[in-house]
Design a protein around this motif. Structure first.
Motif, PDB file in Angstrom:
ATOM      1  N   GLU A 197     -11.872 -14.347  13.142  1.00 34.92           N
ATOM      2  CA  GLU A 197     -11.306 -13.657  14.295  1.00 34.92           C
ATOM      3  C   GLU A 197     -10.243 -12.646  13.862  1.00 34.92           C
ATOM      4  O   GLU A 197      -9.457 -12.897  12.952  1.00 34.92           O
ATOM      5  CB  GLU A 197     -10.654 -14.660  15.242  1.00 34.92           C
ATOM      6  CG  GLU A 197     -11.610 -15.343  16.173  1.00 34.92           C
ATOM      7  CD  GLU A 197     -10.864 -15.961  17.342  1.00 34.92           C
ATOM      8  OE1 GLU A 197     -10.465 -15.212  18.254  1.00 34.92           O
ATOM      9  OE2 GLU A 197     -10.687 -17.182  17.312  1.00 34.92           O
ATOM     10  N   THR A 198     -10.212 -11.536  14.572  1.00 39.39           N
ATOM     11  CA  THR A 198      -9.192 -10.519  14.358  1.00 39.39           C
ATOM     12  C   THR A 198      -7.833 -11.042  14.829  1.00 39.39           C
ATOM     13  O   THR A 198      -7.736 -11.725  15.852  1.00 39.39           O
ATOM     14  CB  THR A 198      -9.543  -9.244  15.139  1.00 39.39           C
ATOM     15  OG1 THR A 198     -10.787  -8.741  14.655  1.00 39.39           O
ATOM     16  CG2 THR A 198      -8.467  -8.185  14.991  1.00 39.39           C
ATOM     17  N   THR A 199      -6.797 -10.719  14.070  1.00 38.77           N
ATOM     18  CA  THR A 199      -5.434 -11.052  14.482  1.00 38.77           C
ATOM     19  C   THR A 199      -4.870  -9.916  15.310  1.00 38.77           C
ATOM     20  O   THR A 199      -4.999  -8.738  14.949  1.00 38.77           O
ATOM     21  CB  THR A 199      -4.546 -11.296  13.252  1.00 38.77           C
ATOM     22  OG1 THR A 199      -4.999 -12.482  12.573  1.00 38.77           O
ATOM     23  CG2 THR A 199      -3.090 -11.483  13.641  1.00 38.77           C
ATOM     24  N   VAL A 200      -4.250 -10.264  16.434  1.00 40.63           N
ATOM     25  CA  VAL A 200      -3.639  -9.251  17.300  1.00 40.63           C
ATOM     26  C   VAL A 200      -2.158  -9.557  17.461  1.00 40.63           C
ATOM     27  O   VAL A 200      -1.718 -10.697  17.279  1.00 40.63           O
ATOM     28  CB  VAL A 200      -4.319  -9.196  18.685  1.00 40.63           C
ATOM     29  CG1 VAL A 200      -5.802  -8.867  18.539  1.00 40.63           C
ATOM     30  CG2 VAL A 200      -4.137 -10.505  19.446  1.00 40.63           C
ATOM     31  N   VAL A 201      -1.397  -8.533  17.812  1.00 38.67           N
ATOM     32  CA  VAL A 201      -0.001  -8.722  18.162  1.00 38.67           C
ATOM     33  C   VAL A 201       0.110  -8.611  19.674  1.00 38.67           C
ATOM     34  O   VAL A 201      -0.432  -7.702  20.290  1.00 38.67           O
ATOM     35  CB  VAL A 201       0.914  -7.688  17.462  1.00 38.67           C
ATOM     36  CG1 VAL A 201       0.518  -6.253  17.787  1.00 38.67           C
ATOM     37  CG2 VAL A 201       2.381  -7.937  17.808  1.00 38.67           C
ATOM     38  N   VAL A 202       0.780  -9.577  20.277  1.00 38.26           N
ATOM     39  CA  VAL A 202       0.988  -9.598  21.717  1.00 38.26           C
ATOM     40  C   VAL A 202       2.423  -9.172  21.990  1.00 38.26           C
ATOM     41  O   VAL A 202       3.365  -9.722  21.412  1.00 38.26           O
ATOM     42  CB  VAL A 202       0.716 -10.997  22.294  1.00 38.26           C
ATOM     43  CG1 VAL A 202       1.011 -11.033  23.788  1.00 38.26           C
ATOM     44  CG2 VAL A 202      -0.727 -11.399  22.025  1.00 38.26           C
ATOM     45  N   ALA A 203       2.566  -8.184  22.875  1.00 38.68           N
ATOM     46  CA  ALA A 203       3.883  -7.629  23.188  1.00 38.68           C
ATOM     47  C   ALA A 203       3.963  -7.347  24.679  1.00 38.68           C
ATOM     48  O   ALA A 203       2.950  -7.357  25.390  1.00 38.68           O
ATOM     49  CB  ALA A 203       4.129  -6.346  22.382  1.00 38.68           C
TER      50      ALA A 203
END
Length: 261
Positions: free
Chosen positions: A87-93
């Motif tokens: 899975e791709t890693t995402v940043v949540v902001a």
């Protein structure tokens, strides 16, 4: 009085079919595999059990499921595992964060951010850039998302988990060059059986005919075949026939009709 199975352990009763139990961690969607299972093994009930990522391995080893779809790593001494995808890693902001106008974020972009890392961290990026959140331990991913929604820092999550925790006031952007979270199918090596092999085959995309598990269809006799499906050799009495059912006359036999002008 009939016995009821222990809900913590897979299996059936002497009076009923065995239930095949699949443990899954949040974010995993096994629907396509479950549909194939029900098509091939309609007589074997399948139960889906959602477990926390931190508990998946222990519950599998304790017998709460036949297989588990979980996040690596796992103890390979007791478990066998087949990596499925990463899975791709995402940043949540927060939605008003500068990241909201970007298509993707680089590690360098994270350097000046406050990084909230929960105790149940699912990314495992030990040297991720950014300043660690100094407000004390954050127990769960849900707690971390609450802090981000309140405008305190950012959090790194696998993409599917970010979708589970999606809120109107948050955005998620992929992080380039970040380690991904690897999803795998795992089972206790010593408990492997035909049903486990069947599920492995379904997940790997084997057809029913190439399956090695219990759902392998029996060979059926075809035209000119025997019970094993093999073609029988043609004997001298078995000759091809013309339309109408009469066999062709062999060359050089029988009277020839004389041509007339």
């Amino acid at each position: 009085m009939s016995e009821h199975p222990d809900p913590s352990t897979p299996g059936g009763t002497p009076d009923g079919p065995r239930t095949f139990r699949v443990l899954v961690v949040p974010g995993v969607n096994p629907d396509r595999w479950l549909r194939v299972w029900h098509e091939r093994l309609a007589d074997v009930p399948l139960e889906l059990v959602v477990v926390e990522p931190s508990e998946a391995e222990d519950r599998l080893r304790a017998g709460a499921g036949d297989v588990a779809i979980l996040r690596l790593p796992v103890d390979r001494d007791a478990l066998s595992a087949i990596p499925l995808y990463t899975e791709t890693t995402v940043v949540v902001a927060a939605r008003d964060h500068v990241f909201s106008v970007a298509d993707e974020v680089t590690p360098a972009d994270l350097a000046d951010e406050t990084l909230v890392r929960p105790d149940d961290d699912l990314v495992g990026w030990d040297d991720a850039p950014g300043e660690p959140f100094a407000g004390g331990p954050v127990s769960t991913t849900a707690d971390a998302v609450d802090l981000v929604a309140a405008g305190i820092g950012v959090v790194l999550l696998p993409q599917s988990v970010a979708r589970l925790h999606h809120r109107r006031g948050l955005v998620a952007r992929p992080v380039t060059d970040a380690p991904g979270s690897q999803i795998a199918l795992a089972w206790v090596t010593d408990t492997h059986d035909d049903l486990t092999e069947e599920f492995i085959g379904i997940v790997r995309g084997r057809t029913a005919g190439s399956s090695r598990g219990r759902g392998t269809p029996p060979a059926t006799p075809g035209a000119g075949g025997d019970a094993s499906g093999r073609q029988r050799p043609r004997t001298s009495q078995q000759q091809p026939t013309r339309r109408g059912g009469t066999p062709p006359r062999a060359r050089g036999t029988g009277p020839r009709r004389r041509r007339t002008r």
